[in-house]
Design a protein around this motif. Structure first.
Motif, PDB file in Angstrom:
ATOM      1  N   GLU A 185       0.853  -1.180   0.000  1.00 53.09           N
ATOM      2  CA  GLU A 185       0.000   0.000   0.000  1.00 53.09           C
ATOM      3  C   GLU A 185       0.896   1.239   0.000  1.00 53.09           C
ATOM      4  O   GLU A 185       1.617   1.504   0.960  1.00 53.09           O
ATOM      5  N   THR A 186       0.863   1.976  -1.092  1.00 50.41           N
ATOM      6  CA  THR A 186       1.716   3.152  -1.243  1.00 50.41           C
ATOM      7  C   THR A 186       0.854   4.346  -1.640  1.00 50.41           C
ATOM      8  O   THR A 186      -0.161   4.204  -2.326  1.00 50.41           O
ATOM      9  N   ASN A 187       1.286   5.527  -1.217  1.00 52.52           N
ATOM     10  CA  ASN A 187       0.569   6.745  -1.598  1.00 52.52           C
ATOM     11  C   ASN A 187       0.744   7.048  -3.082  1.00 52.52           C
ATOM     12  O   ASN A 187      -0.167   7.530  -3.748  1.00 52.52           O
ATOM     13  N   VAL A 188       1.933   6.748  -3.584  1.00 54.22           N
ATOM     14  CA  VAL A 188       2.240   6.953  -5.001  1.00 54.22           C
ATOM     15  C   VAL A 188       2.653   5.601  -5.584  1.00 54.22           C
ATOM     16  O   VAL A 188       3.545   4.941  -5.044  1.00 54.22           O
ATOM     17  N   PRO A 189       2.018   5.152  -6.665  1.00 54.97           N
ATOM     18  CA  PRO A 189       2.371   3.849  -7.254  1.00 54.97           C
ATOM     19  C   PRO A 189       3.835   3.796  -7.669  1.00 54.97           C
ATOM     20  O   PRO A 189       4.389   4.768  -8.186  1.00 54.97           O
ATOM     21  N   ILE A 190       4.440   2.628  -7.435  1.00 53.15           N
ATOM     22  CA  ILE A 190       5.827   2.403  -7.837  1.00 53.15           C
ATOM     23  C   ILE A 190       5.824   1.439  -9.028  1.00 53.15           C
ATOM     24  O   ILE A 190       5.291   0.335  -8.947  1.00 53.15           O
ATOM     25  N   VAL A 191       6.414   1.896 -10.135  1.00 49.50           N
ATOM     26  CA  VAL A 191       6.487   1.105 -11.361  1.00 49.50           C
ATOM     27  C   VAL A 191       7.951   0.743 -11.602  1.00 49.50           C
ATOM     28  O   VAL A 191       8.805   1.638 -11.718  1.00 49.50           O
ATOM     29  N   SER A 192       8.262  -0.549 -11.672  1.00 42.32           N
ATOM     30  CA  SER A 192       9.661  -0.983 -11.778  1.00 42.32           C
ATOM     31  C   SER A 192       9.946  -1.659 -13.110  1.00 42.32           C
ATOM     32  O   SER A 192       9.115  -2.403 -13.654  1.00 42.32           O
ATOM     33  N   PHE A 193      11.124  -1.394 -13.606  1.00 39.96           N
ATOM     34  CA  PHE A 193      11.642  -1.985 -14.849  1.00 39.96           C
ATOM     35  C   PHE A 193      13.029  -2.517 -14.521  1.00 39.96           C
ATOM     36  O   PHE A 193      13.899  -1.756 -14.094  1.00 39.96           O
ATOM     37  N   ALA A 194      13.262  -3.808 -14.703  1.00 34.79           N
ATOM     38  CA  ALA A 194      14.574  -4.408 -14.424  1.00 34.79           C
ATOM     39  C   ALA A 194      15.031  -5.221 -15.620  1.00 34.79           C
ATOM     40  O   ALA A 194      14.360  -6.192 -16.008  1.00 34.79           O
ATOM     41  N   ALA A 195      16.146  -4.834 -16.205  1.00 42.07           N
ATOM     42  CA  ALA A 195      16.645  -5.539 -17.393  1.00 42.07           C
ATOM     43  C   ALA A 195      17.988  -4.954 -17.790  1.00 42.07           C
ATOM     44  O   ALA A 195      18.446  -3.950 -17.222  1.00 42.07           O
ATOM     45  N   ARG A 196      18.626  -5.594 -18.768  1.00 41.37           N
ATOM     46  CA  ARG A 196      19.725  -4.906 -19.446  1.00 41.37           C
ATOM     47  C   ARG A 196      19.118  -3.682 -20.122  1.00 41.37           C
ATOM     48  O   ARG A 196      18.064  -3.779 -20.751  1.00 41.37           O
ATOM     49  N   LEU A 197      19.770  -2.552 -20.037  1.00 44.33           N
ATOM     50  CA  LEU A 197      19.154  -1.317 -20.513  1.00 44.33           C
ATOM     51  C   LEU A 197      19.373  -1.137 -22.016  1.00 44.33           C
ATOM     52  O   LEU A 197      20.106  -0.258 -22.477  1.00 44.33           O
ATOM     53  N   LEU A 198      18.673  -1.989 -22.766  1.00 43.22           N
ATOM     54  CA  LEU A 198      18.706  -1.941 -24.227  1.00 43.22           C
ATOM     55  C   LEU A 198      17.447  -1.256 -24.745  1.00 43.22           C
ATOM     56  O   LEU A 198      16.376  -1.390 -24.165  1.00 43.22           O
ATOM     57  N   LYS A 199      17.591  -0.570 -25.852  1.00 42.39           N
ATOM     58  CA  LYS A 199      16.451   0.151 -26.415  1.00 42.39           C
ATOM     59  C   LYS A 199      15.316  -0.801 -26.778  1.00 42.39           C
ATOM     60  O   LYS A 199      14.144  -0.483 -26.587  1.00 42.39           O
TER      61      LYS A 199
END
Length: 286
Positions: free
Chosen positions: A190-204
């Motif tokens: 439960e968060t006041n502001v949603p947390i959106v996560s992206f985890a990967a090799r940082l390729l386009k």
């Protein structure tokens, strides 16, 4: 004692994607060897792995250097005499597949975790290059006792329709799998502001740009959210985003750049959304 040999272009990839398989093989009495560009870590040696260092450059374009890589693989195959080789990612399954046939390796497993930009782009240059490398793919996938593992049907169909792979050799798995003891079912935080996560090799083509554009779009609409970018640029890949890009996005308040992290389960457990907007051929995200 039977011998099992992995060929990978990055030792970290083996640790993150194939280590449990290797450990299980050791427990079953196999001698497990690894060929990778990097020197073996102390942890792998202590766990009983045998390591061999061969430079397998992901960006290498010098034909003489690339051919020498095939020769080095052939020499190690002949010396070790593995009962089975497991080739993971593009250059290992291409060069290793060729070397394995010349070395008389009894069984070959080729893990096709993607075909690369050469097949995802239809430029004239890539079409010409595909024509040039056709004989090498045909030979690499021509072993009489070989299984090719795919994580999506598109990659499989491309190689089958291209005429380099017999469909009887192909098998589909949904992904490399995850350890559910590390990723147990929990309630959404439960968060006041949603947390959106992206985890990967940082390729386009992993969708990093789209991830940042989504954050920008929400900002324009007045919607609050924290966008976490987890990972580092992949300097060995021409399709990577740069540190300059990351600095600009973070300075503009679009993303929070966390860099490479080993505590992914904890970061995911604190997230409301985990996303990977990848648009090139791969399997179920790990």
């Amino acid at each position: 004692m039977k011998k099992f040999l992995f060929v990978v272009n990055n030792l970290d990839y083996f640790i993150s994607h194939r280590l449990p398989i290797g450990l299980e093989l050791i427990d079953k009495g196999y001698a497990v060897h690894i060929i990778a560009p990097e020197k073996c870590t102390k942890v792998l040696l202590e766990k009983g792995f045998f390591c061999h260092s061969v430079e397998i450059s992901r960006k290498g374009k010098n034909p003489f250097v690339e051919f020498y890589t095939v020769i080095l693989l052939y020499r190690i195959f002949k010396k070790i005499k593995p009962d089975l080789v497991h080739l993971v990612t593009i250059k290992p399954y291409l060069y290793g597949g060729i070397a394995a046939r010349f070395a008389g390796v009894p069984v070959v497993v080729s893990a096709v975790a993607g075909l690369g930009i050469l097949f995802s782009s239809s430029t004239l240059r890539n079409k010409l290059l595909r024509g040039l490398i056709y004989p090498f793919y045909y030979f690499a996938f021509g072993h009489k006792n070989q299984t090719a593992i795919f994580q999506n049907t598109n990659d499989r169909d491309i190689l089958v329709e291209w005429g380099v792979l017999n469909s009887n050799k192909a098998t589909i798995i949904r992904g490399s799998g995850v350890d559910l003891s590390l990723y147990p079912l929990i309630c959404e935080p439960e968060t006041n502001v949603p947390i959106v996560s992206f985890a990967a090799r940082l390729l386009k083509d992993k969708g990093v740009i789209e991830f940042v554009e989504a954050s920008m779009l929400l900002q324009q609409r007045g919607v609050s959210a924290v966008f976490q970018l987890i990972g580092d640029p992949d300097i060995g890949n021409s399709n990577t985003v740069t540190q300059k890009d990351l600095d600009a996005w973070q300075n503009n308040g679009l993303v929070s750049c966390l860099g490479y992290r080993s505590d992914i389960p904890q970061l995911f457990s604190q997230s409301n959304i985990v996303t990977l907007p990848s648009y090139y051929g791969e399997g179920l995200p790990k």
